[in-house]
Design an enzyme around this catalytic site. Sequence first.
Site, PDB file in Angstrom:
ATOM      1  N   SER A 104      52.167-108.756  61.379  1.00 32.37           N
ATOM      2  CA  SER A 104      50.335-107.708  60.396  1.00 32.37           C
ATOM      3  C   SER A 104      50.010-106.845  61.008  1.00 32.37           C
ATOM      4  CB  SER A 104      50.081-109.386  59.717  1.00 32.37           C
ATOM      5  OG  SER A 104      49.892-110.194  61.047  1.00 32.37           O
ATOM      6  N   CYS A 105      49.977-107.279  61.919  1.00 29.10           N
ATOM      7  CA  CYS A 105      48.895-106.136  63.263  1.00 29.10           C
ATOM      8  C   CYS A 105      49.319-104.951  62.942  1.00 29.10           C
ATOM      9  CB  CYS A 105      49.266-106.895  64.599  1.00 29.10           C
ATOM     10  SG  CYS A 105      51.020-105.409  65.340  1.00 29.10           S
ATOM     11  N   TYR A 132      51.521-103.078  69.788  1.00 26.96           N
ATOM     12  CA  TYR A 132      53.091-103.069  69.964  1.00 26.96           C
ATOM     13  C   TYR A 132      52.818-102.733  68.443  1.00 26.96           C
ATOM     14  CZ  TYR A 132      55.200-107.251  68.127  1.00 26.96           C
ATOM     15  OH  TYR A 132      56.039-108.187  67.028  1.00 26.96           O
ATOM     16  N   HIS A 176      52.607-117.547  71.217  1.00 25.86           N
ATOM     17  CA  HIS A 176      51.203-117.244  70.996  1.00 25.86           C
ATOM     18  C   HIS A 176      50.164-118.209  70.155  1.00 25.86           C
ATOM     19  CE1 HIS A 176      54.020-114.378  69.648  1.00 25.86           C
ATOM     20  NE2 HIS A 176      53.120-113.155  68.519  1.00 25.86           N
TER      21      HIS A 176
END
Length: 311
Positions: A104-105, A132, A176
């Site tokens: 989702s980045c 990324y 994370h």
Amino acid sequence: MKILLTGSSGMVGKNILEHPDAQNHEFLTPGSKELNLLDLQSVRAFFAAHKPDCVIHAAGRVGGIQANMANPVGFLVDNTLMGVHVINSAHEAGVKHLINLASSCMFPRSAANPLQESDILKGELEPTNEGYALAKITATRLCEYISRTDPEAQFSTLIPCNLYGRYDKFDPENSHMIPAVIRKIYEAKVSGSQQVEIWGDGEARREFMYAEDLADFIFISLTSMAKQLPLPELINVGLGQDYSINEYYRAIADVIGYQGEFVHDLNRPVGMRQKLIDSSIANSQGWKADTTLVEGIEKTYRYFVEDVLND
């Protein structure tokens, strides 16, 4: 199907292999010595020797804000090479089914929430994990190009929200948020510290899904592919609900039994203020994430205490 699973030793890979439906397929799970995804010739040779029917590309260099900011070159180069080598070599070898796991980045930092699949490449990326994101966008676009130019190829990309769960990384330098906070609050409780620091004001919102729920959707997708049913090129896979960073800290503290207070360091980076994805397409496939936040934290904390600390 005979399925090549890249990243089989990672959190997502292990959750796929432990899924009850994994027994319905033959999984190829080579380690880096057998299959070096950064070496194009190694990837091509593996496809020629093993001839998989399907690929799940789950491998990648991953990490949180701190790791991405510390090594943007590695996150961009390694993930780009792995994605291009695996996806293009699969197509060259005649593989017709591929599931690419993105992130989702990839969504623009200023896009309106909930984020829809069509928002990708419609704005500036979040700088803290841009490398990324660019690598994941490249792999995603490659899948789309192959599917559009080869009518027999079904190369779909799943875009999960942030993930956590069993087999997560708890190293403070590379983990994370949820595993990092579990370790931080656990260590604060053990040491008797009365304060735990939160980066920023804690009001940024995130959507974290237990990794087993993603595995459920992957097997729904595999069933569709095996039956020659069409899958969309891009599918968001998430909870449909987000929480503030402060809420995650409080939920983890409640599970661990930590009674101290939280302090905020307003000089630290926090990334996007919100990142909630629209999972209506995934829901239309008959899937919904089942694990609640508290259930997921409890399972992840139990794994941390029983497996990580005793390793």
